[in-house]
Design a protein around this motif. Structure first.
Motif, mmCIF file in Angstrom:
data_model
loop_
_atom_site.group_PDB
_atom_site.id
_atom_site.type_symbol
_atom_site.label_atom_id
_atom_site.label_comp_id
_atom_site.label_asym_id
_atom_site.label_seq_id
_atom_site.Cartn_x
_atom_site.Cartn_y
_atom_site.Cartn_z
ATOM 1 N N ARG A 177 29.627 33.238 33.664
ATOM 2 C CA ARG A 177 30.241 32.466 32.592
ATOM 3 C C ARG A 177 31.213 33.405 31.719
ATOM 4 O O ARG A 177 32.044 32.819 31.271
ATOM 5 C CB ARG A 177 29.096 31.986 31.824
ATOM 6 C CG ARG A 177 28.508 30.491 32.249
ATOM 7 C CD ARG A 177 27.100 30.202 31.583
ATOM 8 N NE ARG A 177 26.617 29.106 31.706
ATOM 9 C CZ ARG A 177 25.699 28.861 32.702
ATOM 10 N NH1 ARG A 177 25.104 29.982 33.431
ATOM 11 N NH2 ARG A 177 24.989 27.787 33.244
ATOM 12 N N LEU A 194 24.102 29.850 27.163
ATOM 13 C CA LEU A 194 24.724 28.868 28.189
ATOM 14 C C LEU A 194 23.910 29.051 29.384
ATOM 15 O O LEU A 194 23.662 28.270 30.092
ATOM 16 C CB LEU A 194 26.265 28.762 28.318
ATOM 17 C CG LEU A 194 26.983 28.159 27.240
ATOM 18 C CD1 LEU A 194 28.460 28.402 27.518
ATOM 19 C CD2 LEU A 194 26.695 26.624 26.712
ATOM 20 N N ASN A 195 23.488 30.198 29.492
ATOM 21 C CA ASN A 195 22.575 30.453 30.745
ATOM 22 C C ASN A 195 20.923 29.833 30.647
ATOM 23 O O ASN A 195 20.398 29.887 31.709
ATOM 24 C CB ASN A 195 22.518 32.020 31.226
ATOM 25 C CG ASN A 195 21.898 32.274 32.331
ATOM 26 O OD1 ASN A 195 22.684 31.584 33.480
ATOM 27 N ND2 ASN A 195 21.121 33.160 32.460
ATOM 28 N N GLU A 196 20.747 29.595 29.205
ATOM 29 C CA GLU A 196 19.393 29.126 29.155
ATOM 30 C C GLU A 196 19.281 27.458 29.618
ATOM 31 O O GLU A 196 20.382 26.941 29.464
ATOM 32 C CB GLU A 196 18.849 29.266 27.757
ATOM 33 C CG GLU A 196 18.771 30.735 27.391
ATOM 34 C CD GLU A 196 17.727 31.520 28.406
ATOM 35 O OE1 GLU A 196 16.593 30.794 28.266
ATOM 36 O OE2 GLU A 196 18.026 32.540 28.698
ATOM 37 N N PRO A 197 18.347 26.944 29.705
ATOM 38 C CA PRO A 197 18.154 25.417 30.127
ATOM 39 C C PRO A 197 18.708 24.837 28.919
ATOM 40 O O PRO A 197 18.473 24.903 27.610
ATOM 41 C CB PRO A 197 16.546 25.247 30.346
ATOM 42 C CG PRO A 197 15.981 26.718 30.267
ATOM 43 C CD PRO A 197 16.906 27.622 29.781
ATOM 44 N N ARG A 198 19.438 23.584 29.225
ATOM 45 C CA ARG A 198 20.014 22.753 28.342
ATOM 46 C C ARG A 198 18.790 22.351 27.372
ATOM 47 O O ARG A 198 17.644 21.831 27.724
ATOM 48 C CB ARG A 198 20.738 21.588 28.724
ATOM 49 C CG ARG A 198 21.345 21.039 27.813
ATOM 50 C CD ARG A 198 22.740 20.465 28.315
ATOM 51 N NE ARG A 198 23.605 19.638 27.304
ATOM 52 C CZ ARG A 198 24.413 18.950 27.340
ATOM 53 N NH1 ARG A 198 24.829 18.684 28.581
ATOM 54 N NH2 ARG A 198 25.203 18.413 26.414
ATOM 55 N N SER A 199 19.115 22.145 26.095
ATOM 56 C CA SER A 199 18.116 21.736 25.076
ATOM 57 C C SER A 199 18.848 20.943 23.786
ATOM 58 O O SER A 199 19.992 21.455 23.615
ATOM 59 C CB SER A 199 16.921 22.515 24.777
ATOM 60 O OG SER A 199 17.701 23.737 24.007
ATOM 61 N N LYS A 200 18.151 20.559 22.952
ATOM 62 C CA LYS A 200 18.820 19.968 21.566
ATOM 63 C C LYS A 200 19.334 21.416 21.120
ATOM 64 O O LYS A 200 20.296 21.322 20.223
ATOM 65 C CB LYS A 200 17.806 19.245 20.809
ATOM 66 C CG LYS A 200 18.675 18.669 19.574
ATOM 67 C CD LYS A 200 17.786 17.600 18.975
ATOM 68 C CE LYS A 200 18.083 17.156 17.635
ATOM 69 N NZ LYS A 200 19.428 16.920 17.327
ATOM 70 N N VAL A 230 25.285 25.928 20.318
ATOM 71 C CA VAL A 230 26.850 25.958 21.129
ATOM 72 C C VAL A 230 27.840 25.028 20.102
ATOM 73 O O VAL A 230 28.981 25.831 20.014
ATOM 74 C CB VAL A 230 26.862 25.455 22.492
ATOM 75 C CG1 VAL A 230 28.215 25.264 23.106
ATOM 76 C CG2 VAL A 230 26.021 26.240 23.343
ATOM 77 N N ARG A 250 19.857 24.374 21.996
ATOM 78 C CA ARG A 250 20.945 24.949 22.800
ATOM 79 C C ARG A 250 22.310 24.211 22.392
ATOM 80 O O ARG A 250 23.390 25.021 21.956
ATOM 81 C CB ARG A 250 20.815 25.161 24.218
ATOM 82 C CG ARG A 250 21.707 26.044 24.718
ATOM 83 C CD ARG A 250 21.862 25.987 26.040
ATOM 84 N NE ARG A 250 22.706 24.864 26.851
ATOM 85 C CZ ARG A 250 23.085 24.822 27.810
ATOM 86 N NH1 ARG A 250 23.065 25.480 28.992
ATOM 87 N NH2 ARG A 250 23.839 23.911 28.084
ATOM 88 N N ASP A 251 22.286 23.129 22.366
ATOM 89 C CA ASP A 251 23.482 22.158 22.172
ATOM 90 C C ASP A 251 23.965 22.486 20.795
ATOM 91 O O ASP A 251 25.027 22.571 20.358
ATOM 92 C CB ASP A 251 23.159 20.825 22.327
ATOM 93 C CG ASP A 251 23.158 20.405 23.795
ATOM 94 O OD1 ASP A 251 23.339 21.148 24.720
ATOM 95 O OD2 ASP A 251 22.744 19.331 24.147
#
Length: 169
Positions: free
Chosen positions: A13, A72-78, A84, A80-81
Motif C-alpha cells: 500500500r 489499511l492493512n488491518e481488517p476492515r471494520s467500522k 480512514v 477503520r473506516d
C-alpha cells in the motif's frame, strides 16, 4: 503457529500511497506557493528558512501515508473506516490551506483552517493509535508541525494587520 502480524501489505500500500500523498501535497504547495506578496509580509523571528518547508513537508507526508497504509492493512471494520475517512478529510483540508493562505491571501481564515486541520488530524491520530499504535505514533510529527504552523500563521496575522483578505466577499 505465530500470532505475528503480516505487515507485507503495508509496504504494498505504501508503494502507491506515499508517492500519491507526497505528490499531492507538493502540487498544492507549488501551485499555490509563496510569491512577492508573501515575501513582503512581516514574519516572526521563529520563521524557518524557506528551504526547510521543502524538506519537512515531504517527510511528514511520507509518515502520514505510512500511517494510513498501516491502518489499511488491518481488517476492515467500522473503526477503520471512520479513521480512514478522518485521514482523507484532514488531507483535503491540508491540500487546500495553501490556496487559502497564498492564493486567496485570506491569512486570517487560513489560521482557522489550520486549526481545523490540526483537530481532524489529532482525531485521526487517536483513531489510528487505537487500531494500530504505530500508525498513531507516525502521525505525531505531523501534529507537532501543525501546531508550529498554526503558531506561525497566527504570528503572521498579528504582525500584518489588514494584509489579508476575506476568503468570501
Amino acid at each position: 503457529m505465530s500470532d505475528a502480524k503480516n505487515d507485507k501489505g503495508i509496504w504494498k500500500r505504501a508503494l502507491w500511497l506515499v508517492p500519491l500523498t507526497v505528490v499531492g501535497g507538493s502540487l498544492s504547495g507549488i501551485g499555490f506557493g509563496p510569491d512577492g506578496w508573501y515575501e513582503a509580509l512581516e514574519k516572526p523571528s521563529f520563521q524557518p528558512p524557506s528551504y526547510l518547508f521543502g524538506i519537512v513537508w515531504p517527510a511528514l507526508y511520507t509518515m502520514i501515508a505510512l500511517a494510513l497504509a498501516t491502518v489499511l492493512n488491518e481488517p476492515r471494520s467500522k473503526a477503520r473506516d471512520t479513521a480512514v475517512t478522518l485521514w482523507i478529510i484532514q488531507l483535503a483540508i491540508n491540500f487546500t490551506w495553501s490556496y487559502a493562505f497564498f492564493e486567496a491571501r485570506a491569512i486570517g481564515y487560513a489560521k482557522w483552517h489550520l486549526l481545523a486541520m490540526l483537530v481532524v488530524a489529532a482525531l485521526t491520530a487517536g483513531r489510528f493509535y487505537r487500531i494500530r499504535p504505530l500508525a498513531g505514533l507516525l502521525m505525531l510529527p505531523y501534529l507537532a508541525w501543525l501546531i508550529f504552523a498554526f503558531t506561525l500563521n497566527s504570528a503572521i496575522v498579528s504582525l500584518n494587520p489588514g494584509a489579508g483578505q476575506p476568503l468570501f466577499g
